[in-house]
Write a protein that holds these residues in place. Structure first.
Motif, short mmCIF file in Angstrom:
data_model
loop_
_atom_site.label_atom_id
_atom_site.label_comp_id
_atom_site.label_asym_id
_atom_site.label_seq_id
_atom_site.Cartn_x
_atom_site.Cartn_y
_atom_site.Cartn_z
N GLY A 107 0.81 -1.22 0.00
CA GLY A 107 0.00 0.00 0.00
C GLY A 107 0.83 1.26 0.00
O GLY A 107 1.53 1.56 -0.96
N ARG A 108 0.80 1.99 1.11
CA ARG A 108 1.48 3.29 1.20
C ARG A 108 2.15 3.40 2.56
O ARG A 108 1.51 3.24 3.60
N LEU A 109 3.46 3.68 2.55
CA LEU A 109 4.23 3.80 3.78
C LEU A 109 4.74 5.23 3.89
O LEU A 109 5.67 5.63 3.19
N ALA A 110 4.09 6.03 4.74
CA ALA A 110 4.44 7.43 4.91
C ALA A 110 5.38 7.57 6.10
O ALA A 110 4.99 7.32 7.25
N LEU A 111 6.62 7.98 5.84
CA LEU A 111 7.66 8.04 6.88
C LEU A 111 8.27 9.42 6.99
O LEU A 111 9.47 9.56 7.26
N GLY A 112 7.50 10.45 6.79
CA GLY A 112 8.01 11.81 6.94
C GLY A 112 8.12 12.18 8.40
O GLY A 112 7.43 13.08 8.90
N ALA A 113 9.04 11.52 9.11
CA ALA A 113 9.18 11.67 10.56
C ALA A 113 10.61 12.06 10.90
O ALA A 113 11.47 12.20 10.03
N VAL A 114 10.86 12.23 12.19
CA VAL A 114 12.20 12.51 12.70
C VAL A 114 12.72 11.23 13.33
O VAL A 114 12.09 10.68 14.25
N PHE A 115 13.88 10.74 12.82
CA PHE A 115 14.46 9.49 13.29
C PHE A 115 15.82 9.78 13.93
O PHE A 115 16.65 10.48 13.34
N GLU A 116 16.03 9.20 15.09
CA GLU A 116 17.36 9.29 15.68
C GLU A 116 18.32 8.34 14.97
O GLU A 116 19.45 8.69 14.65
N ALA A 117 17.86 7.13 14.73
CA ALA A 117 18.60 6.14 13.95
C ALA A 117 17.57 5.21 13.35
O ALA A 117 16.51 4.97 13.95
N ALA A 118 17.84 4.69 12.15
CA ALA A 118 16.84 3.86 11.48
C ALA A 118 17.52 2.75 10.69
O ALA A 118 18.59 2.95 10.11
N VAL A 119 16.85 1.58 10.67
CA VAL A 119 17.34 0.43 9.93
C VAL A 119 16.22 -0.07 9.03
O VAL A 119 15.14 -0.45 9.52
N PHE A 120 16.47 -0.05 7.72
CA PHE A 120 15.52 -0.53 6.73
C PHE A 120 16.13 -1.68 5.92
O PHE A 120 15.67 -1.97 4.82
#
Length: 448
Positions: free
Chosen positions: A261-274
């Motif tokens: 579908g749709r993954l909206a990730l317009g956020a503030v991340f300290e650290a991220a793993v994708f």
């Protein structure tokens, strides 16, 4: 007009029988008279006597035959009447049987309808009782979640989880309640509330793994504006998740997740793993800000990727595959950036992007158009052994560090109109690139 079996039989009048007998006698007399006249015509006396005797015998025979015929007709009438009476009795018996069957069927239908009505009433009563019980449990769990004590709130979370596990129809509502709780602003420096919110996060993600018996399929997360801490959706199946405006402390993980579908990730991340993320979802990272390291290694992005005006401190897309167009227009890469061995099956756009540190596209493959116009490369930029199978455009780009296209493969000469590079370090440009010195500090690349 056709007669029916139940028509009343007409009684034969007595005079009709008398008339028949008189007719028989009259017929016998006429025959006898005629035969006697014929016998009297004989000339001899003995012959005449014999003929008269025969005439009398014949007349009596006629009378007897006529009477026998009448008797036979009466017997036939009696037989017909008897058969008709039997048919009438059979018809009446059949009608009675059909009537009894109809009455029986009606009684059975009424009994069955009454049984169904009772069953529906029982089901409705049971359903109402179950709904009341669910409502009471849900209300009680929500009340626990709103309690001032952290331990009671934890109990409310687990009560909601149990309610959703046992009642699939309630899962969307329960997930919505948990997401709303995480969207509420937490009190400052409250370690107990932090633990409650982490538990709420774990309750959500625990039921998003399709390979687990406790999977809740079709669940959609609305965590827009939420405050998350160490949110771990690794291995989850996400459908239409929204983290727009969320603040994600700690390490946020979508490693190995399947996205739809749709993954909206317009956020503030300290650290991220994708890492190893896969799926056909449209991923929106517009305006996202990564203050710590981010990794998209080996991600398989089946839908479009929009990462406009995002900000990365340090990021790696090593071995990532993009099947649809990817856009990083206006994005700022603050530290080391790696697209090593990345594959762009569709178009890539990095116009007006800024790379403050090292950026590497070693062995990257661009199967379609690659746009780097007005892009600023402050540190070293490496396109070694990269493959450009479509058009490449570096117009107006600015290279502040060393640039290398060593062993790069280009299907056509790239457009470099008015691109600039520092003159203090050596560069390796694609074959056929025209480079002129602009001044003591800068070189200019021209399309000739």
């Amino acid at each position: 007009m056709r007669r029916t079996h139940d028509e009343r039989l007409r009684v034969m009048p007595w005079w009709l029988v008398l008339v028949g007998l008189l007719l028989a006698a009259l017929l016998g007399w006429l025959v006898l008279d005629w035969l006697l006249d014929e016998a009297d015509q004989a000339t001899r006396a003995d012959t005449r006597a014999a003929l008269r005797i025969d005439a009398i015998r014949t007349g009596l025979t006629v009378v007897a035959g006529t009477g026998g015929g009448l008797a036979l007709l009466l017997a036939a009438r009696r037989q017909w009447i008897s058969e008709r009476a039997q048919r009438h009795q059979e018809a009446v018996a059949g009608q009675d049987q059909a009537h009894r069957e109809r009455v029986q069927a009606h009684a059975e239908a009424v009994a069955e309808a009454g049984q169904r009505h009772q069953e529906r009433q029982a089901e409705a009563a049971e359903h109402d009782a179950a709904e009341r019980r669910l409502t009471e449990l849900y209300t009680r769990a929500v009340e626990l979640l709103g309690n001032d004590k952290a331990a009671v709130r934890l109990g409310g979370l687990h009560a909601l989880e149990r309610l959703g596990q046992d009642n699939p129809a309630q899962r969307p509502t329960i997930v919505a309640v948990l997401c709303a709780y995480l969207r509420m602003p937490p009190p400052d420096d409250d370690a107990r509330e932090t633990e409650v919110r982490r538990t709420a996060q774990r309750v959500l993600t625990r039921h998003l793994r399709a390979d687990d018996e406790s999977w809740w399929p079709g669940v959609r997360l609305d965590l827009s504006g939420a405050r998350l801490d160490g949110f771990d959706a690794g291995g989850c199946t996400l459908v239409d998740a929204d983290l727009t405006g969320a603040v994600c402390a700690g390490t946020t993980s979508f490693a190995g997740a399947t996205v739809r579908g749709r993954l909206a990730l317009g956020a503030v991340f300290e650290a991220a793993v994708f890492d190893d993320l896969a799926g056909d979802a449209e991923i929106l990272l517009d305006g996202a800000r990564f203050t710590g390291p981010a990794s998209f290694d080996r991600a398989d992005v089946g839908g479009g990727l929009s990462c406009r005006r995002a900000s990365f401190a340090r990021v790696s897309f090593r071995g990532a595959t993009f099947h649809r167009p990817a856009s990083f227009d206006g994005t700022r890469f603050g530290g080391s950036t790696s697209f090593r061995e990345a594959v762009f099956h569709s178009g890539l756009s990095m116009e007006h992007a800024e790379f403050a540190g090292y950026v590497g596209f070693r062995q990257a493959r661009f199967a379609d158009m690659a746009l780097f116009r007005w892009t600023e490369f402050t540190g070293e930029t490496w396109f070694e052994r990269a493959r450009f199978e479509g058009a490449a455009n570096f117009g107006r780009a600015r290279f502040g560090g060393r640039v290398s296209f060593e062993d790069a493969t280009l299907s056509r000469r790239p457009l470099v109109d008015q691109a600039r590079a520092v003159a203090a370090v050596p560069h390796v440009w694609p074959a056929g690139t025209t480079v002129e010195r602009l001044d003591d500090e800068w070189l200019v690349l021209l399309d000739r």
